[in-house]
Design an enzyme around this catalytic site. Structure first.
Site, PDB file in Angstrom:
ATOM      1  N   ARG A 258       0.732  -1.107  -0.172  1.00  0.00           N
ATOM      2  CA  ARG A 258       0.022   0.115   0.023  1.00  0.00           C
ATOM      3  C   ARG A 258       0.902   1.209  -0.066  1.00  0.00           C
ATOM      4  O   ARG A 258       1.365   1.394   0.953  1.00  0.00           O
ATOM      5  CB  ARG A 258      -1.036  -0.061   1.192  1.00  0.00           C
ATOM      6  N   HIS A 262      -3.487   4.499   4.820  1.00  0.00           N
ATOM      7  CA  HIS A 262      -4.627   3.310   5.420  1.00  0.00           C
ATOM      8  C   HIS A 262      -5.962   3.758   4.707  1.00  0.00           C
ATOM      9  O   HIS A 262      -6.619   3.323   4.037  1.00  0.00           O
ATOM     10  CB  HIS A 262      -4.599   2.905   6.722  1.00  0.00           C
ATOM     11  N   TYR A 271       4.722   5.016  10.984  1.00  0.00           N
ATOM     12  CA  TYR A 271       5.080   3.792  11.491  1.00  0.00           C
ATOM     13  C   TYR A 271       5.919   2.886  10.120  1.00  0.00           C
ATOM     14  O   TYR A 271       6.197   1.820  10.254  1.00  0.00           O
ATOM     15  CB  TYR A 271       3.789   3.035  11.580  1.00  0.00           C
TER      16      TYR A 271
HETATM   17  C1  TPP Z   1     -13.921  -6.595  12.964  1.00  0.00           C
HETATM   18  C2  TPP Z   1     -12.941  -5.310  12.875  1.00  0.00           C
HETATM   19  N1  TPP Z   1     -11.899  -5.217  13.480  1.00  0.00           N
HETATM   20  C3  TPP Z   1     -11.518  -4.033  13.386  1.00  0.00           C
HETATM   21  C4  TPP Z   1     -11.662  -2.950  12.488  1.00  0.00           C
HETATM   22  C5  TPP Z   1     -10.929  -1.854  12.317  1.00  0.00           C
HETATM   23  N2  TPP Z   1      -9.963  -1.748  11.019  1.00  0.00           N
HETATM   24  C6  TPP Z   1     -10.541  -1.337   9.974  1.00  0.00           C
HETATM   25  S1  TPP Z   1      -9.301  -1.661   8.472  1.00  0.00           S
HETATM   26  C7  TPP Z   1      -8.540  -2.729   9.733  1.00  0.00           C
HETATM   27  C8  TPP Z   1      -7.144  -3.094   9.024  1.00  0.00           C
HETATM   28  C9  TPP Z   1      -7.262  -4.081   7.899  1.00  0.00           C
HETATM   29  O1  TPP Z   1      -6.137  -4.451   7.410  1.00  0.00           O
HETATM   30  P1  TPP Z   1      -6.141  -5.498   6.342  1.00  0.00           P
HETATM   31  O2  TPP Z   1      -7.138  -6.702   6.498  1.00  0.00           O
HETATM   32  O3  TPP Z   1      -4.611  -6.040   6.037  1.00  0.00           O
HETATM   33  O4  TPP Z   1      -6.671  -4.864   4.918  1.00  0.00           O
HETATM   34  P2  TPP Z   1      -6.094  -3.255   4.328  1.00  0.00           P
HETATM   35  O5  TPP Z   1      -6.758  -2.416   5.241  1.00  0.00           O
HETATM   36  O6  TPP Z   1      -4.770  -3.353   4.557  1.00  0.00           O
HETATM   37  O7  TPP Z   1      -6.402  -3.486   2.983  1.00  0.00           O
HETATM   38  C10 TPP Z   1      -8.677  -2.560  11.034  1.00  0.00           C
HETATM   39  C11 TPP Z   1      -8.375  -3.250  12.049  1.00  0.00           C
HETATM   40  C12 TPP Z   1     -12.626  -3.362  11.623  1.00  0.00           C
HETATM   41  N3  TPP Z   1     -13.020  -2.840  10.429  1.00  0.00           N
HETATM   42  N4  TPP Z   1     -13.506  -4.588  11.674  1.00  0.00           N
END
Ligand code: TPP
Length: 362
Positions: A258, A262, A271
Site C-alpha cells: 500500500r 490506510h 510507522y
Molecule cells: C472486525 C473489525 N475490527 C477492526 C476494524 C478496524 N479496521 C479497519 S481496517 C483494519 C485493518 C485491515 O487490514 P487488512 O485486512 O490488511 O486490509 P487493508 O486495510 O490493508 O486493505 C482494521 C483493523 C474493523 N473494520 N473490523
C-alpha cells in the site's frame, strides 16, 4: 501446474513479468491480444486516476473519507478480469480496480465514500456484493454463496477479497475451513499490502507467508507478485477454472504494497520509513506494464497521456454528479438502521431535531 511448481512450501513467488516489464517466463504468458492487453492497462490507469481524484476531493473536505488503492492496481484488475460475468465478487473496501473491472461506475464508488449508502446499491446484472468494512466478515458470505452455487449446480464461482490483516480474524479460519470441507467454488484473494493500518505483516501473523495458510485447510495456495498483472491473471484464471470444474477452493496471496495511507484518517509516516516506500515505488505495477506495452509497440507516450486524461474527465464528471445528487438527510441515519426505529433511535432523532431547532435550522 503452477500450483504444484509454486506450492507454498517451496517458498517461491510466482512472477511472469519482472520490475523492468520484461517477460521472464514466456511459456506462462497468457494468450492475450492487443485489445485485451490494452483493456488491462486502461483499467489500471483508470483505477489510479480515479483514486488520485478521490484523495484530492477528500483533502478538500468534499468527500467524507477514503481508502486509497495506490500500488495495488494490478492485484485488483488482474484478479477481477479472470472472472466471468456469471461469477460473484465479494469485496472488502479497498477494491477499486476490481470494481471498475466488474463494471461498477465511478459515480457509485464516489457516492459511497461521499457518505451516501446508495453507492452500495449495485446495479442489476452486476454480481458484486456491497463494501464490507467489518474485517473478514465477507468471507463467510462468499463461502455461503459458493456453497449455494454448488448445491444448485450453477457453476458460479465466487472471488472474495481481503487484506493480510483479515487472515488474523476468526472469520478467516471458519470460512477457509468450511470451503475446504465442502469444496466450495471460492477463490480467497488476499491483497497482502503489508499492513493492517499501522501493524506490519510480520507482527500480524507468525506464518512466513499468507499463502502457506492454505495447506492447513487442505486447498491449493500460491504467492504471486501482486504488482505483476500477468502473474495475478494467470494464477486467478487457473483457480477460477478449477473451482468451476468442481475442484474446490484456492487461496491466493498477492504480494504487494500500500503506497498510500490506510485511509484519509491515517498518517503512514508514523510507522514506516520513506526508504521503504521509495523502494516499493520502483515496483509500480502500472509503470511495469507500460514499459512492456511500449517495448512491444502497443502504446506510445502520447496515447498514454490521452488515456489518463480520458479517465480524469470521467472522474471529474462523476464527482460533479455526486455533489449535485449525493446529499443525504441526516435524519436517514436514525430512520434506516432498522425497519422500525427503536425507542432509543426515536429519542436520538428527537434530540437531533431539538439541536437543529436550537440553531434555528428546523
Ligand atoms: C472486525 C473489525 N475490527 C477492526 C476494524 C478496524 N479496521 C479497519 S481496517 C483494519 C485493518 C485491515 O487490514 P487488512 O485486512 O490488511 O486490509 P487493508 O486495510 O490493508 O486493505 C482494521 C483493523 C474493523 N473494520 N473490523
Amino acid at each position: 501446474m503452477i500450483y504444484e511448481d509454486y506450492n507454498p512450501m517451496k517458498k517461491k513467488m510466482f512472477q511472469i513479468m519482472n520490475e523492468e516489464g520484461e517477460i521472464i517466463q514466456p511459456q506462462l504468458m497468457p494468450d492475450l491480444g492487443k485489445e485485451e492487453l490494452l483493456k488491462m492497462y486502461r483499467l489500471m490507469v483508470q483505477t489510479r486516476e480515479t483514486d488520485k481524484k478521490a484523495l484530492l476531493y477528500q483533502r478538500q473536505g468534499r468527500m467524507l473519507t477514503y481508502a486509497p488503492n495506490l500500488g495495488q492496481e494490478a492485484a485488483q484488475v488482474g484478479s477481477a478480469l479472470s472472472l466471468g460475468k456469471e461469477d460473484w465478487m465479494v469485496p472488502a473496501f479497498r477494491e477499486l480496480g476490481a470494481w471498475l473491472a466488474r463494471g461498477i461506475e465511478v459515480n457509485m464508488v464516489y457516492l459511497y465514500w461521499y457518505g451516501n449508502e446508495y453507492g452500495s446499491k449495485v446495479p442489476e446484472g452486476i454480481k458484486v456484493l456491497p463494501v464490507s468494512v467489518p474485517i473478514a466478515s465477507q468471507l463467510q458470505h462468499a463461502v455461503g454463496i459458493a456453497w449455494a452455487s454448488k448445491l444448485q449446480e450453477k457453476d458460479e464461482v465466487v472471488m472474495t477479497y481481503f487484506g493480510d490483516g483479515a487472515t488474523s480474524q476468526g472469520d478467516f479460519g471458519e470460512a477457509m475451513n468450511w470451503a475446504g470441507v465442502y469444496q466450495t467454488p471460492t477463490i480467497f484473494f488476499c491483497q497482502n499490502n503489508q499492513f493492517a493500518i499501522s501493524v506490519p505483516r510480520g507482527s500480524q501473523t507468525a506464518s512466513e507467508t499468507i499463502a502457506q495458510k492454505s495447506i492447513a485447510y487442505g486447498m491449493p495456495g500460491i504467492q504471486v507478485d501482486g504488482n505483476d498483472i500477468f502473474a495475478v491473471y494467470v494464477a486467478t484464471k487457473e483457480a477460477v477454472k478449477r473451482a468451476r470444474n468442481g475442484g474446490g477452493p484456492t487461496l491466493i496471496e498477492a504480494f504487494t504494497y500500500r503506497l498510500g495511507a490506510h485511509t484519509t484518517s491515517d498518517d503512514p509516516t508514523r510507522y514506516r520509513s520513506d526508504q521503504e516506500v521509495e523502494a516499493w515505488k520502483k515496483k509500480d505495477p502500472i509503470d511495469r506494464m507500460k514499459k512492456y506495452l511500449m517495448r512491444e509497440g502497443l502504446l506510445t507516450e502520447e496515447e498514454d497521456e490521452k488515456i489518463a486524461q480520458e479517465y480524469i474527465n470521467i472522474a471529474e464528471d462523476a464527482f460533479k454528479y455526486v455533489e449535485a445528487n449525493g446529499e443525504i438527510e441526516l435524519e436517514d441515519i436514525f430512520k434506516y438502521q432498522f425497519k422500525e426505529m427503536t425507542p432509543q433511535l426515536k429519542e436520538q432523532l428527537e434530540e437531533y431535531k431539538e439541536f437543529l431547532r436550537g440553531r434555528g435550522e428546523a
